[in-house]
Write a protein that holds these residues in place. Structure first.
Motif, PDB file in Angstrom:
ATOM      1  N   ARG A   1       0.838  -1.192   0.000  1.00  0.00           N
ATOM      2  CA  ARG A   1       0.000   0.000   0.000  1.00  0.00           C
ATOM      3  C   ARG A   1       0.874   1.243   0.000  1.00  0.00           C
ATOM      4  NH1 ARG A   1      -2.569   0.642   6.030  1.00  0.00           N
ATOM      5  NH2 ARG A   1      -0.686   0.107   7.133  1.00  0.00           N
ATOM      6  N   ILE A   2       0.262   2.348  -0.426  1.00  0.00           N
ATOM      7  CA  ILE A   2       0.914   3.650  -0.443  1.00  0.00           C
ATOM      8  C   ILE A   2       0.009   4.608   0.313  1.00  0.00           C
ATOM      9  CG2 ILE A   2       1.678   5.585  -1.865  1.00  0.00           C
ATOM     10  CD1 ILE A   2       2.211   3.537  -4.098  1.00  0.00           C
ATOM     11  N   ASN A  57      -5.164   6.541   1.325  1.00  0.00           N
ATOM     12  CA  ASN A  57      -4.582   5.219   1.493  1.00  0.00           C
ATOM     13  C   ASN A  57      -4.903   4.395   0.254  1.00  0.00           C
ATOM     14  OD1 ASN A  57      -3.477   2.914   2.552  1.00  0.00           O
ATOM     15  ND2 ASN A  57      -5.114   2.544   4.034  1.00  0.00           N
ATOM     16  N   TYR A  58      -3.880   3.973  -0.469  1.00  0.00           N
ATOM     17  CA  TYR A  58      -4.062   3.182  -1.677  1.00  0.00           C
ATOM     18  C   TYR A  58      -3.518   1.782  -1.424  1.00  0.00           C
ATOM     19  CZ  TYR A  58      -4.696   7.745  -3.802  1.00  0.00           C
ATOM     20  OH  TYR A  58      -5.139   9.004  -4.095  1.00  0.00           O
ATOM     21  N   LYS A  59      -4.372   0.778  -1.603  1.00  0.00           N
ATOM     22  CA  LYS A  59      -3.952  -0.618  -1.423  1.00  0.00           C
ATOM     23  C   LYS A  59      -3.840  -1.295  -2.782  1.00  0.00           C
ATOM     24  CE  LYS A  59      -5.869  -1.184   3.140  1.00  0.00           C
ATOM     25  NZ  LYS A  59      -6.720  -1.960   4.026  1.00  0.00           N
TER      26      LYS A  59
END
Length: 131
Positions: A116-117, A128-130
């Motif tokens: 994630r980023i 929140n990017y998964k």
């Protein structure tokens, strides 16, 4: 005297920051849902008990910011001189983090995948990017 429109705007900021609906906020601070609805519509003014419940449930909320807009949200609870990079890490660890004991060198780069980023914004929000 508290300006009710400004108070409502700050209450909305808190709700957006914590991603809460009016119902979830009411549950979180243990008040009736109608109390939140009446506040947000401008029908009622906040009581002292309501303000204290907000402060207890959300320690990042500053009393003066909530009541009159002075100060910051979220408030900073760590004093500037209390934690400095030099008190947490050695100069070598700061300058060369890959070679330091804190971060071990990567042995097999082919096995790495991004899980994630997280992007943090100055206003305290984040994305929140998964994978």
């Amino acid at each position: 005297m508290v300006n009710i429109e400004d108070f409502i705007a700050r209450l909305n900021i808190i709700m957006n920051y914590y991603q809460l609906s009016a119902a979830l906020l009411a549950d979180k601070i243990n008040v009736q849902r109608s109390s939140i609805s009446h506040l947000l519509s401008g029908r009622n003014k906040p009581s002292l008990d309501f303000v204290l419940k907000i402060l207890k449930a959300f320690p990042e909320v500053d009393l003066y910011w909530l009541l009159n807009g002075s100060g910051k949200f979220p408030k900073v609870s760590v004093k500037k001189d209390e934690y400095t990079p030099s008190s947490l890490f050695s100069k070598e660890e700061i300058m060369n983090p890959i070679e330091s004991k804190l971060i071990e060198p990567l042995q097999n780069k082919e096995d790495l995948e991004i899980e994630r980023i997280i992007i943090f914004f100055k206003n305290g929000s984040f994305k929140n990017y998964k994978a």
